[in-house]
Design a protein around this motif. Sequence first.
Motif, short mmCIF file in Angstrom:
data_model
loop_
_atom_site.label_atom_id
_atom_site.label_comp_id
_atom_site.label_asym_id
_atom_site.label_seq_id
_atom_site.Cartn_x
_atom_site.Cartn_y
_atom_site.Cartn_z
N VAL A 22 0.83 -1.20 0.00
CA VAL A 22 0.00 0.00 0.00
C VAL A 22 0.87 1.26 0.00
CG1 VAL A 22 -1.68 1.30 1.37
CG2 VAL A 22 -1.93 -1.17 1.11
N PHE A 23 2.04 1.17 0.60
CA PHE A 23 2.90 2.34 0.77
C PHE A 23 3.96 2.39 -0.33
CE2 PHE A 23 1.09 1.32 4.86
CZ PHE A 23 0.60 2.55 5.25
N ALA A 24 4.75 3.46 -0.32
CA ALA A 24 5.80 3.63 -1.32
C ALA A 24 6.78 2.46 -1.25
CB ALA A 24 6.53 4.95 -1.07
N PRO A 25 7.33 2.04 -2.34
CA PRO A 25 7.29 2.62 -3.67
C PRO A 25 6.12 2.13 -4.52
CG PRO A 25 8.85 0.82 -3.67
CD PRO A 25 8.31 0.95 -2.26
N LEU A 26 5.41 1.06 -4.11
CA LEU A 26 4.33 0.53 -4.94
C LEU A 26 3.08 1.39 -4.93
CD1 LEU A 26 4.67 -3.28 -4.19
CD2 LEU A 26 5.58 -1.99 -6.12
N ARG A 27 2.71 1.89 -3.76
CA ARG A 27 1.55 2.78 -3.59
C ARG A 27 0.25 2.20 -4.14
NH1 ARG A 27 5.50 7.08 -5.07
NH2 ARG A 27 6.05 8.03 -3.10
N LEU A 28 -0.02 0.96 -3.84
CA LEU A 28 -1.26 0.32 -4.26
C LEU A 28 -2.33 0.57 -3.21
CD1 LEU A 28 0.25 -3.04 -5.52
CD2 LEU A 28 -0.39 -1.06 -6.88
N TRP A 29 -2.76 1.83 -3.13
CA TRP A 29 -3.65 2.29 -2.06
C TRP A 29 -4.97 1.51 -2.02
CZ3 TRP A 29 -8.29 3.95 -3.77
CH2 TRP A 29 -8.37 4.34 -5.10
N ALA A 30 -5.41 0.97 -3.14
CA ALA A 30 -6.68 0.25 -3.17
C ALA A 30 -6.62 -1.05 -2.37
CB ALA A 30 -7.09 -0.04 -4.61
N LEU A 31 -5.42 -1.49 -2.03
CA LEU A 31 -5.25 -2.71 -1.24
C LEU A 31 -5.36 -2.47 0.27
CD1 LEU A 31 -2.25 -4.58 -2.91
CD2 LEU A 31 -4.65 -5.22 -2.92
N ALA A 32 -5.55 -1.24 0.68
CA ALA A 32 -5.49 -0.91 2.10
C ALA A 32 -6.43 -1.77 2.95
CB ALA A 32 -5.77 0.57 2.32
N TRP A 33 -7.71 -1.78 2.65
CA TRP A 33 -8.64 -2.61 3.42
C TRP A 33 -8.59 -4.07 3.02
CZ3 TRP A 33 -10.21 -1.59 7.98
CH2 TRP A 33 -10.38 -0.28 8.39
N PRO A 34 -8.53 -4.41 1.72
CA PRO A 34 -8.45 -5.83 1.37
C PRO A 34 -7.20 -6.52 1.92
CG PRO A 34 -9.10 -4.57 -0.55
CD PRO A 34 -8.76 -3.57 0.53
N ALA A 35 -6.14 -5.77 2.17
CA ALA A 35 -4.92 -6.36 2.71
C ALA A 35 -5.14 -6.91 4.12
CB ALA A 35 -3.79 -5.33 2.73
N LEU A 36 -6.13 -6.39 4.82
CA LEU A 36 -6.41 -6.85 6.18
C LEU A 36 -7.26 -8.13 6.21
CD1 LEU A 36 -7.12 -3.43 7.88
CD2 LEU A 36 -5.08 -4.86 8.13
N LEU A 37 -7.90 -8.46 5.10
CA LEU A 37 -8.79 -9.62 5.08
C LEU A 37 -8.10 -10.93 5.44
CD1 LEU A 37 -11.09 -8.79 2.04
CD2 LEU A 37 -11.58 -8.55 4.48
N PRO A 38 -6.90 -11.23 4.91
CA PRO A 38 -6.26 -12.48 5.35
C PRO A 38 -5.98 -12.52 6.85
CG PRO A 38 -5.16 -11.63 3.40
CD PRO A 38 -6.13 -10.58 3.85
N LEU A 39 -5.60 -11.37 7.40
CA LEU A 39 -5.36 -11.31 8.84
C LEU A 39 -6.65 -11.52 9.62
CD1 LEU A 39 -3.55 -10.79 11.29
CD2 LEU A 39 -3.97 -8.35 10.96
N PHE A 40 -7.71 -10.84 9.23
CA PHE A 40 -8.98 -11.01 9.93
C PHE A 40 -9.48 -12.45 9.84
CE2 PHE A 40 -10.43 -6.31 9.39
CZ PHE A 40 -9.57 -5.93 10.40
N TYR A 41 -9.33 -13.06 8.68
CA TYR A 41 -9.74 -14.46 8.52
C TYR A 41 -8.92 -15.37 9.44
CZ TYR A 41 -10.93 -18.86 6.27
OH TYR A 41 -11.36 -20.14 6.02
N ALA A 42 -7.62 -15.14 9.50
CA ALA A 42 -6.76 -15.95 10.37
C ALA A 42 -7.12 -15.74 11.84
CB ALA A 42 -5.30 -15.62 10.12
N VAL A 43 -7.43 -14.51 12.21
CA VAL A 43 -7.81 -14.21 13.60
C VAL A 43 -9.09 -14.94 13.97
CG1 VAL A 43 -8.67 -12.37 15.10
CG2 VAL A 43 -6.57 -12.03 13.79
N LEU A 44 -10.06 -14.95 13.06
CA LEU A 44 -11.32 -15.63 13.36
C LEU A 44 -11.15 -17.14 13.39
CD1 LEU A 44 -13.87 -13.50 11.32
CD2 LEU A 44 -13.28 -13.37 13.74
N ARG A 45 -10.16 -17.67 12.69
CA ARG A 45 -9.89 -19.11 12.71
C ARG A 45 -9.03 -19.51 13.91
NH1 ARG A 45 -8.67 -22.26 7.66
NH2 ARG A 45 -6.73 -22.54 8.80
#
Length: 132
Positions: A22-45
Amino acid sequence: MSRNTRINFALAASSGLLLAAVFAPLRLWALAWPALLPLFYAVLRSNNAGTAALLGFTTGIFFYPLSLNWMSTVTGNLTVPFYCVFSLWIALQTALLRRLWDFLGSGAAGQIAWTALAGITWAGIEYFSSEL
């Protein structure tokens, strides 16, 4: 370590890598919330809040060195301890999210409430850490 545990830690690590993109140098800002989905899924499991905290710490260990690589020029030998302290914030957040899941239950109403509280909790802890 069981297969599910290894998968959970792989999900947490992938979340850290996606967050770094999400941050420099790639700056793929659209991944900000979707990037948390694997973590949230792992936390719920995960089995409990302690395991969820370890998953959050793992995410931080992958995220911070990639996104804050400039810190080594400022802090020198203290860079790794700073990364660990920052990772503890994510560990706190994930442990709290797991406790909220246990408290609210996995029914439809609990899932909707957890989704709303997950965002509020995450933003609130981030605000608190920025004020420190």
